[in-house]
Design an enzyme around this catalytic site. Structure first.
Site, PDB file in Angstrom:
ATOM      1  N   SER A 135       0.810  -1.228   0.000  1.00 24.87           N
ATOM      2  CA  SER A 135       0.000   0.000   0.000  1.00 24.87           C
ATOM      3  C   SER A 135       0.844   1.280   0.000  1.00 24.87           C
ATOM      4  O   SER A 135       1.968   1.299   0.502  1.00 24.87           O
ATOM      5  CB  SER A 135      -0.906   0.035   1.239  1.00 24.87           C
ATOM      6  OG  SER A 135      -1.731  -1.086   1.268  1.00 24.87           O
ATOM      7  N   GLY A 138      -1.564   6.878  -2.045  1.00 22.37           N
ATOM      8  CA  GLY A 138      -2.561   7.021  -3.105  1.00 22.37           C
ATOM      9  C   GLY A 138      -3.124   5.707  -3.612  1.00 22.37           C
ATOM     10  O   GLY A 138      -3.959   5.697  -4.521  1.00 22.37           O
ATOM     11  N   TRP A 165       1.254   2.453   5.779  1.00 22.64           N
ATOM     12  CA  TRP A 165       0.419   1.464   6.488  1.00 22.64           C
ATOM     13  C   TRP A 165       1.102   0.114   6.645  1.00 22.64           C
ATOM     14  O   TRP A 165       0.427  -0.919   6.598  1.00 22.64           O
ATOM     15  CB  TRP A 165      -0.906   1.188   5.767  1.00 22.64           C
ATOM     16  CG  TRP A 165      -1.714   2.340   5.327  1.00 22.64           C
ATOM     17  CD1 TRP A 165      -2.041   2.661   4.053  1.00 22.64           C
ATOM     18  CD2 TRP A 165      -2.369   3.314   6.159  1.00 22.64           C
ATOM     19  NE1 TRP A 165      -2.850   3.773   4.022  1.00 22.64           N
ATOM     20  CE2 TRP A 165      -3.060   4.189   5.298  1.00 22.64           C
ATOM     21  CE3 TRP A 165      -2.423   3.529   7.543  1.00 22.64           C
ATOM     22  CZ2 TRP A 165      -3.795   5.267   5.782  1.00 22.64           C
ATOM     23  CZ3 TRP A 165      -3.155   4.596   8.012  1.00 22.64           C
ATOM     24  CH2 TRP A 165      -3.827   5.441   7.139  1.00 22.64           C
ATOM     25  N   TYR A 241       2.226  -8.268  -9.601  1.00 18.49           N
ATOM     26  CA  TYR A 241       0.775  -8.199  -9.379  1.00 18.49           C
ATOM     27  C   TYR A 241       0.225  -9.573  -9.029  1.00 18.49           C
ATOM     28  O   TYR A 241      -0.690  -9.703  -8.222  1.00 18.49           O
ATOM     29  CB  TYR A 241       0.058  -7.595 -10.602  1.00 18.49           C
ATOM     30  CG  TYR A 241      -0.007  -8.488 -11.820  1.00 18.49           C
ATOM     31  CD1 TYR A 241       1.060  -8.610 -12.688  1.00 18.49           C
ATOM     32  CD2 TYR A 241      -1.158  -9.228 -12.083  1.00 18.49           C
ATOM     33  CE1 TYR A 241       0.996  -9.436 -13.791  1.00 18.49           C
ATOM     34  CE2 TYR A 241      -1.227 -10.061 -13.189  1.00 18.49           C
ATOM     35  CZ  TYR A 241      -0.148 -10.163 -14.043  1.00 18.49           C
ATOM     36  OH  TYR A 241      -0.213 -10.994 -15.123  1.00 18.49           O
ATOM     37  N   GLU A 250      -4.700 -15.486   0.035  1.00 14.74           N
ATOM     38  CA  GLU A 250      -4.455 -16.455   1.104  1.00 14.74           C
ATOM     39  C   GLU A 250      -4.392 -15.770   2.465  1.00 14.74           C
ATOM     40  O   GLU A 250      -4.974 -16.230   3.445  1.00 14.74           O
ATOM     41  CB  GLU A 250      -3.149 -17.200   0.820  1.00 14.74           C
ATOM     42  CG  GLU A 250      -3.248 -17.995  -0.468  1.00 14.74           C
ATOM     43  CD  GLU A 250      -1.897 -18.444  -1.022  1.00 14.74           C
ATOM     44  OE1 GLU A 250      -1.926 -19.193  -2.008  1.00 14.74           O
ATOM     45  OE2 GLU A 250      -0.848 -18.060  -0.490  1.00 14.74           O
ATOM     46  N   GLN A 288     -32.737 -14.479  31.065  1.00 17.47           N
ATOM     47  CA  GLN A 288     -32.787 -15.174  29.772  1.00 17.47           C
ATOM     48  C   GLN A 288     -32.342 -14.265  28.613  1.00 17.47           C
ATOM     49  O   GLN A 288     -31.689 -14.712  27.673  1.00 17.47           O
ATOM     50  CB  GLN A 288     -34.200 -15.687  29.517  1.00 17.47           C
ATOM     51  CG  GLN A 288     -34.235 -16.693  28.385  1.00 17.47           C
ATOM     52  CD  GLN A 288     -35.641 -17.170  28.104  1.00 17.47           C
ATOM     53  OE1 GLN A 288     -36.564 -16.376  27.934  1.00 17.47           O
ATOM     54  NE2 GLN A 288     -35.811 -18.472  28.055  1.00 17.47           N
ATOM     55  N   GLU A 372      -6.144  -5.825   4.287  1.00 19.91           N
ATOM     56  CA  GLU A 372      -6.148  -6.980   3.365  1.00 19.91           C
ATOM     57  C   GLU A 372      -7.453  -7.039   2.557  1.00 19.91           C
ATOM     58  O   GLU A 372      -8.022  -8.102   2.316  1.00 19.91           O
ATOM     59  CB  GLU A 372      -5.856  -8.276   4.113  1.00 19.91           C
ATOM     60  CG  GLU A 372      -4.431  -8.252   4.664  1.00 19.91           C
ATOM     61  CD  GLU A 372      -3.857  -9.607   4.948  1.00 19.91           C
ATOM     62  OE1 GLU A 372      -4.150 -10.560   4.199  1.00 19.91           O
ATOM     63  OE2 GLU A 372      -3.088  -9.707   5.921  1.00 19.91           O
TER      64      GLU A 372
HETATM   65  C1  LIG Z   1      -3.575  -0.836  10.663  1.00 19.92           C
HETATM   66  C2  LIG Z   1      -3.322  -1.062   9.207  1.00 19.92           C
HETATM   67  C3  LIG Z   1      -2.379  -1.997   8.824  1.00 19.92           C
HETATM   68  C4  LIG Z   1      -2.108  -2.215   7.460  1.00 19.92           C
HETATM   69  N1  LIG Z   1      -1.119  -3.080   7.097  1.00 19.92           N
HETATM   70  C5  LIG Z   1      -0.733  -3.144   5.785  1.00 19.92           C
HETATM   71  C6  LIG Z   1       0.428  -3.891   5.391  1.00 19.92           C
HETATM   72  O1  LIG Z   1       1.076  -4.544   6.212  1.00 19.92           O
HETATM   73  N2  LIG Z   1       0.800  -3.862   4.095  1.00 19.92           N
HETATM   74  C7  LIG Z   1       0.116  -3.164   3.153  1.00 19.92           C
HETATM   75  O2  LIG Z   1       0.517  -3.178   1.990  1.00 19.92           O
HETATM   76  N3  LIG Z   1      -1.000  -2.444   3.486  1.00 19.92           N
HETATM   77  C8  LIG Z   1      -1.427  -2.420   4.769  1.00 19.92           C
HETATM   78  N4  LIG Z   1      -2.532  -1.672   5.131  1.00 19.92           N
HETATM   79  C9  LIG Z   1      -3.274  -0.953   4.104  1.00 19.92           C
HETATM   80  C10 LIG Z   1      -4.661  -1.512   3.875  1.00 19.92           C
HETATM   81  O3  LIG Z   1      -4.576  -2.718   3.172  1.00 19.92           O
HETATM   82  C11 LIG Z   1      -5.498  -0.437   3.164  1.00 19.92           C
HETATM   83  O4  LIG Z   1      -5.744   0.577   4.117  1.00 19.92           O
HETATM   84  C12 LIG Z   1      -6.780  -0.990   2.616  1.00 19.92           C
HETATM   85  O5  LIG Z   1      -6.538  -1.844   1.531  1.00 19.92           O
HETATM   86  C13 LIG Z   1      -7.743   0.119   2.162  1.00 19.92           C
HETATM   87  O6  LIG Z   1      -7.086   1.050   1.358  1.00 19.92           O
HETATM   88  P1  LIG Z   1      -7.223   2.608   1.679  1.00 19.92           P
HETATM   89  O7  LIG Z   1      -6.898   2.815   3.102  1.00 19.92           O
HETATM   90  O8  LIG Z   1      -6.444   3.364   0.677  1.00 19.92           O
HETATM   91  O9  LIG Z   1      -8.757   2.914   1.494  1.00 19.92           O
HETATM   92  P2  LIG Z   1      -9.494   3.247   0.102  1.00 19.92           P
HETATM   93  O10 LIG Z   1      -9.094   2.266  -0.935  1.00 19.92           O
HETATM   94  O11 LIG Z   1      -9.348   4.688  -0.191  1.00 19.92           O
HETATM   95  O12 LIG Z   1     -11.010   2.954   0.507  1.00 19.92           O
HETATM   96  C14 LIG Z   1     -11.831   3.896   1.200  1.00 19.92           C
HETATM   97  C15 LIG Z   1     -13.275   3.397   1.130  1.00 19.92           C
HETATM   98  O13 LIG Z   1     -13.704   3.355  -0.238  1.00 19.92           O
HETATM   99  C16 LIG Z   1     -14.199   2.077  -0.557  1.00 19.92           C
HETATM  100  N5  LIG Z   1     -13.885   1.746  -1.949  1.00 19.92           N
HETATM  101  C17 LIG Z   1     -12.726   1.970  -2.623  1.00 19.92           C
HETATM  102  N6  LIG Z   1     -12.832   1.527  -3.892  1.00 19.92           N
HETATM  103  C18 LIG Z   1     -14.079   0.998  -4.025  1.00 19.92           C
HETATM  104  C19 LIG Z   1     -14.783   0.351  -5.069  1.00 19.92           C
HETATM  105  N7  LIG Z   1     -14.232   0.147  -6.278  1.00 19.92           N
HETATM  106  N8  LIG Z   1     -16.038  -0.072  -4.836  1.00 19.92           N
HETATM  107  C20 LIG Z   1     -16.618   0.115  -3.626  1.00 19.92           C
HETATM  108  N9  LIG Z   1     -16.003   0.698  -2.590  1.00 19.92           N
HETATM  109  C21 LIG Z   1     -14.742   1.131  -2.775  1.00 19.92           C
HETATM  110  C22 LIG Z   1     -13.478   1.130   0.416  1.00 19.92           C
HETATM  111  O14 LIG Z   1     -14.205  -0.079   0.585  1.00 19.92           O
HETATM  112  C23 LIG Z   1     -13.420   1.973   1.672  1.00 19.92           C
HETATM  113  O15 LIG Z   1     -14.632   1.859   2.378  1.00 19.92           O
HETATM  114  C24 LIG Z   1      -2.842  -1.485   6.481  1.00 19.92           C
HETATM  115  C25 LIG Z   1      -3.816  -0.566   6.879  1.00 19.92           C
HETATM  116  C26 LIG Z   1      -4.045  -0.340   8.224  1.00 19.92           C
HETATM  117  C27 LIG Z   1      -5.076   0.700   8.608  1.00 19.92           C
END
Ligand SMILES: Cc1cc2nc3c(=O)[nH]c(=O)nc-3n(C[C@H](O)[C@H](O)[C@H](O)COP(=O)(O)OP(=O)(O)OC[C@H]3O[C@@H](n4cnc5c(N)ncnc54)[C@H](O)[C@@H]3O)c2cc1C
Length: 388
Positions: A135, A138, A165, A241, A250, A288, A372
């Protein structure tokens, strides 16, 4: 003539002797060593170093690494059992172990060559925490929009960009880092690199101040002309990818395990509480309405457990499991939020304070629907199959 089934299949929750012993060992460790430190680690946003060392000693940091390379030589299902047990007590410790096994080691098992395995498996099993860096600021749900770049320079690749993250960022010595080696090819330029913390140009940036799983570090990674030898490409150039998709498919079973553990932990605390707390001259557990709430929660947890165990067992059997994993993660994480919230209700005002562990578990539960792959992303995966 009717054919009799002479070989009944065991229940999904049936454990063999080795699994049961391993589960018990982890349960004892979590109760004796993690429970007394969980509240303080949460408050201070810090993973206790001694706990990390003990996790290595216990053999849960290299569950699927072959014994010959220092690991435990068990299967993916065992990782799920371990993450569940740890998360009953502290989901922060659960996710540290989860990322190590179901993302980092899992990716190496599937994609690393013999030389890479020989180099990194013994270290991961012995003393090196791993992290998985996909991640960026952006690119979250749209993970393949990542902006980090890899440029070839002689025998090396040079990485530039910033990751956000990243779980285990503070503790990790080893990182799987995704960067695009050919932006013109779009997502087909994404490549996975094996990066050591000591590589020049690599640094760990700010640590997030979070709502839940506060003892689990979540950090930024800064890549400034990080030189990575070409032999540290995981899989092939442009295959990143696939590495990312397959590993996360997984890995999210492990998040399901974290969530069933968390929910079970919250329920266990509540079962104790309702038998101690008296109102109207009786233990509240004798009403209950309260008993029915416990019954509903226990049923939901068991349903989630069956989804998670089934997905894990399908993976170990080499059967397709994509949709089952998405369902397991979706259901288990939404269930954990409902259960943790209800457990606060059963504790009344005390549940709203830090005096009882359910307050922390309620905060910890929130992450399950986000990382995830958010719940929406899981639904997208499931809907594709449903609509076929
Ligand atoms: C505590 C923590 C630990 C993490 N650990 C890791 C890690 O070890 N490695 C790593 O690579 N990443 C990690 N992440 C990142 C995490 O995987 C992402 O935060 C997550 O995938 C969501 O991405 P985003 O935060 O950019 O949210 P966004 O993608 O911006 O999503 C925001 C909202 O929009 C919705 N949304 C977005 N696109 C769509 C769509 N096409 N259709 C419908 N709804 C949509 C989402 O469901 C969400 O509700 C971590 C995050 C946190 C908070």
């Amino acid at each position: 003539m009717t054919t009799l089934i002479t070989d009944p299949r065991p229940a999904l929750t049936a454990l063999d002797e080795r699994e049961r012993l391993f589960q018990e060992a982890v349960r004892d460790f979590a109760t004796a060593e993690i429970a007394p430190k969980a509240a303080e680690m949460d408050r201070e946003q810090r993973m206790d170093r001694a706990i990390v060392e003990q996790l290595f000693e216990l053999g849960v940091m290299g569950i699927e690494i072959p014994e010959a390379q220092g690991g435990t030589g068990a299967d993916f299902f065992t990782s799920v059992l371990v993450v569940e047990e740890l998360s009953k007590v502290d989901p922060s410790v659960g996710v540290l172990v989860d990322v190590q096994n179901t993302l980092v080691i899992n990716a190496l098992r599937r994609w690393a060559d013999d030389k890479q395995r020989a180099r990194y498996f013994p270290r991961l099993a012995a003393d090196t925490v791993g992290a998985y860096a996909l991640s960026e600021a952006g690119s979250g749900s749209d993970a393949f929009a990542l902006a980090s770049r890899a440029t070839r320079d002689g025998e090396d690749w040079v990485l530039n960009g910033q990751k956000l993250w990243i779980t285990n960022g503070a503790e990790a010595g080893f990182f799987i880092v995704f960067a695009n080696a050919d932006p013109d090819a779009g997502y087909k330029g994404i490549t996975a690199f094996l990066v050591e913390r000591e590589f020049e140009g690599f640094s760990v940036g700010k640590k997030e101040d979070k709502l839940g799983i506060r003892a689990s570090s979540t950090t930024e990674l800064i890549l400034e002309d990080v030189r990575v030898p070409a032999e540290n490409v995981l899989g092939a150039v442009g295959q990143g990818y696939k590495v990312a998709i397959e590993t996360l498919n997984e890995g999210r079973i492990g998040i399901g395990a974290q969530m069933i553990g968390l929910a079970q932990g919250a329920l266990d605390h509540s079962v104790r509480y309702v038998q101690e707390r008296e109102q109207f001259g009786r233990a509240i557990g004798s009403f209950q309405a309260v008993q029915f709430q416990l019954a509903e929660m226990a049923t939901e947890i068991e349903a989630a457990r069956l989804l998670v165990y089934n997905a894990a067992r399908l993976k170990d059997a080499g059967e397709p499991f994509l949709v089952q994993a998405a369902m397991a993660k979706l259901y288990a994480s939404e269930m954990a939020q409902r259960v943790a919230s209800r457990c606060i209700d059963l504790h009344g005002g005390y549940g709203f304070t830090k005096e009882y562990p359910v307050e922390k578990l309620y905060r910890d539960a929130k992450i399950g629907t986000i990382y995830e792959g958010t719940s929406n992303m899981q639904k997208q995966t499931i809907a594709k199959v449903v609509l076929k």
